[in-house]
Design an enzyme around this catalytic site. Structure first.
Site, PDB file in Angstrom:
ATOM      1  N   SER A   1       0.859  -1.180   0.000  1.00 52.21           N
ATOM      2  CA  SER A   1       0.000   0.000   0.000  1.00 52.21           C
ATOM      3  C   SER A   1       0.894   1.227   0.000  1.00 52.21           C
ATOM      4  CB  SER A   1      -0.953   0.007   1.203  1.00 52.21           C
ATOM      5  OG  SER A   1      -0.257  -0.140   2.422  1.00 52.21           O
TER       6      SER A   1
ATOM      7  N   GLU B   1       1.101   5.676   0.549  1.00 49.65           N
ATOM      8  CA  GLU B   1       0.488   6.891   1.086  1.00 49.65           C
ATOM      9  C   GLU B   1       0.864   8.097   0.237  1.00 49.65           C
ATOM     10  OE1 GLU B   1       0.408   7.816   5.418  1.00 49.65           O
ATOM     11  OE2 GLU B   1       1.553   9.578   4.804  1.00 49.65           O
TER      12      GLU B   1
ATOM     13  N   THR C   1      -3.464  11.595   2.902  1.00 48.93           N
ATOM     14  CA  THR C   1      -3.397  12.258   4.207  1.00 48.93           C
ATOM     15  C   THR C   1      -4.410  13.400   4.312  1.00 48.93           C
ATOM     16  OG1 THR C   1      -1.679  13.818   3.517  1.00 48.93           O
ATOM     17  CG2 THR C   1      -0.949  11.701   4.416  1.00 48.93           C
TER      18      THR C   1
ATOM     19  N   HIS D   1      -7.336   9.586   5.015  1.00 46.72           N
ATOM     20  CA  HIS D   1      -7.057   9.812   6.428  1.00 46.72           C
ATOM     21  C   HIS D   1      -8.149  10.730   6.966  1.00 46.72           C
ATOM     22  CE1 HIS D   1      -2.456   8.900   6.538  1.00 46.72           C
ATOM     23  NE2 HIS D   1      -3.089   8.119   5.682  1.00 46.72           N
TER      24      HIS D   1
ATOM     25  N   GLY E   1      -4.604  13.068  14.972  1.00 43.86           N
ATOM     26  CA  GLY E   1      -4.105  14.203  14.209  1.00 43.86           C
ATOM     27  C   GLY E   1      -3.410  15.232  15.075  1.00 43.86           C
ATOM     28  N   ASP E   2      -2.908  16.266  14.425  1.00 47.50           N
ATOM     29  CA  ASP E   2      -2.175  17.340  15.088  1.00 47.50           C
ATOM     30  C   ASP E   2      -3.024  18.593  15.169  1.00 47.50           C
ATOM     31  OD1 ASP E   2       0.185  15.769  15.277  1.00 47.50           O
ATOM     32  OD2 ASP E   2       0.613  16.221  13.169  1.00 47.50           O
TER      33      ASP E   2
ATOM     34  N   ALA F   1      -7.933   9.167  19.333  1.00 46.52           N
ATOM     35  CA  ALA F   1      -8.320   8.455  18.125  1.00 46.52           C
ATOM     36  C   ALA F   1      -9.333   7.358  18.429  1.00 46.52           C
ATOM     37  CB  ALA F   1      -7.085   7.869  17.443  1.00 46.52           C
TER      38      ALA F   1
ATOM     39  N   TYR G   1       2.653   2.845  16.890  1.00 45.93           N
ATOM     40  CA  TYR G   1       3.956   3.488  17.072  1.00 45.93           C
ATOM     41  C   TYR G   1       4.933   2.521  17.743  1.00 45.93           C
ATOM     42  CZ  TYR G   1       1.404   7.703  15.928  1.00 45.93           C
ATOM     43  OH  TYR G   1       0.618   8.628  15.279  1.00 45.93           O
TER      44      TYR G   1
ATOM     45  N   HIS H   1       4.574   6.922  20.537  1.00 45.05           N
ATOM     46  CA  HIS H   1       4.204   8.272  20.112  1.00 45.05           C
ATOM     47  C   HIS H   1       5.003   9.304  20.909  1.00 45.05           C
ATOM     48  CE1 HIS H   1       1.759  11.820  19.324  1.00 45.05           C
ATOM     49  NE2 HIS H   1       1.189  11.155  18.343  1.00 45.05           N
TER      50      HIS H   1
ATOM     51  N   LYS I   1      -7.874   1.667  20.752  1.00 41.99           N
ATOM     52  CA  LYS I   1      -8.339   1.947  19.391  1.00 41.99           C
ATOM     53  C   LYS I   1      -8.864   0.679  18.727  1.00 41.99           C
ATOM     54  CE  LYS I   1      -4.442   4.117  18.167  1.00 41.99           C
ATOM     55  NZ  LYS I   1      -3.461   4.920  17.392  1.00 41.99           N
TER      56      LYS I   1
ATOM     57  N   PHE J   1      11.585  15.061   9.504  1.00 43.53           N
ATOM     58  CA  PHE J   1      10.382  14.255   9.684  1.00 43.53           C
ATOM     59  C   PHE J   1      10.482  13.395  10.941  1.00 43.53           C
ATOM     60  CE2 PHE J   1       9.265  14.038   4.861  1.00 43.53           C
ATOM     61  CZ  PHE J   1       8.834  15.350   4.919  1.00 43.53           C
TER      62      PHE J   1
ATOM     63  N   HIS K   1       3.641  -0.791   3.920  1.00 42.41           N
ATOM     64  CA  HIS K   1       2.960   0.462   3.600  1.00 42.41           C
ATOM     65  C   HIS K   1       4.016   1.545   3.395  1.00 42.41           C
ATOM     66  CE1 HIS K   1      -0.376   3.351   3.638  1.00 42.41           C
ATOM     67  NE2 HIS K   1       0.379   4.135   4.387  1.00 42.41           N
TER      68      HIS K   1
END
Length: 278
Positions: A7, A9, A40, A68, A99-100, A114, A136, A140, A156, A207, A257
């Site tokens: 997959s 993104e 995204t 997303h 999200g941020d 989430a 993560y 995170h 989640k 990043f 991914h």
């Protein structure tokens, strides 16, 4: 490699030239028969329309497209409206994220986590959507502890997630340990590793600092030593990430991914290396 599901993104471009580039990238990667592609969703829903337009276009072109959807700063009504639009266009796959918080936004909104978003999607739409969530392996960056982060991931899944995609990493053992720990908590959904091709050292560091992904010291030092030699950076990055993917595949991961950054060359090169090793 033949049995591994791929997959990819993408992100919504901000310019017409960027959109043309993405269409070319998408065509090249579609030839690899991905299981799905994801698009995204900017902080606070800042790319909401662009995300919707892209997934509709990709679905029209025969790809399973998963938008997303981030909930930070959102209301239940705004999320309900977005879900309605996706359903109207026949979108049945979604990546649900906290999200941020965008700069300047003071209110966290009606969703704190989430897991709250996943629960809401299930309550509103039943089994219409296949729901992916984030995982993560190196935890995170805002989590209080690895255990706290793992517990949040389990919530989640319990709320209704079907599967997960990890943040990218370069330490396979971190992924293996995360999966083992999740299984010990009773989490049985597929956990697909996220893969970041290495093509630009300064970009990778930026990043990684933002998302909490660790760049092992030996990789950072080698990349630093190449200076502005982009070809050497790409060649080394191809070796490192292909080796990582091989190790993951040897352990039977459910898929790979790729975080493409709207470019095809690096992901295709990794795929070709893996295919030739079969």
């Amino acid at each position: 490699m033949a049995s591994c599901e791929l997959s990819f993104e993408f992100f919504p471009p901000k310019t017409a030239d960027g959109l043309d580039k993405l269409r070319a990238t998408r065509a090249q990667l579609a030839a690899l028969n991905p299981k799905f592609v994801s698009v995204t969703f900017g902080a606070g829903g800042s790319t909401q329309q662009g995300t919707l337009d892209l997934v509709v276009e990709m679905k029209r072109d025969g790809l399973e497209a998963a938008p997303h959807l981030s909930c930070i700063g959102a209301t239940r009504e705004s999320i309900r409206e977005i879900l309605k639009h996706y359903r109207e266009h026949g979108i049945r796959h979604i990546v649900a994220l906290r999200g941020d918080m965008p700069s300047g936004m003071g209110e966290i909104g009606e969703f704190r986590y989430a897991s709250d978003l996943v629960e809401f999607i299930r309550a509103e739409t039943g089994d219409w959507f296949r729901i992916e969530v984030a995982a993560y392996p190196e935890y995170h960056p805002q989590a209080r502890s690895p255990k706290h982060d793992l517990d949040a991931f389990a919530r989640k899944v319990k709320a209704g997630a079907d599967s997960a995609i990890t943040q990218y990493f370069f330490n396979a053992d971190a992924y293996f340990r995360f999966v083992d720990d999740a299984r010990a908590l009773g989490v049985e959904v597929p956990i697909t590793p996220g893969i970041m091709p290495i093509t630009n050292y300064s970009q990778l560091l930026r990043f990684s600092e933002m998302c909490g992904a660790e760049v092992p010291r030996w990789i950072a030092k080698r990349l630093e030593g190449f200076g502005d030699d982009r070809e050497s950076i790409r060649a080394f990055g191809l070796d490192v990430v292909t080796d990582l993917c091989e190790r993951l595949l040897d352990h039977g991961v459910p898929g790979l991914h790729f975080y493409t950054l709207n470019a095809a060359a690096a992901s295709r090169a990794i795929y070709e290396r893996l295919r030739n090793k079969d």
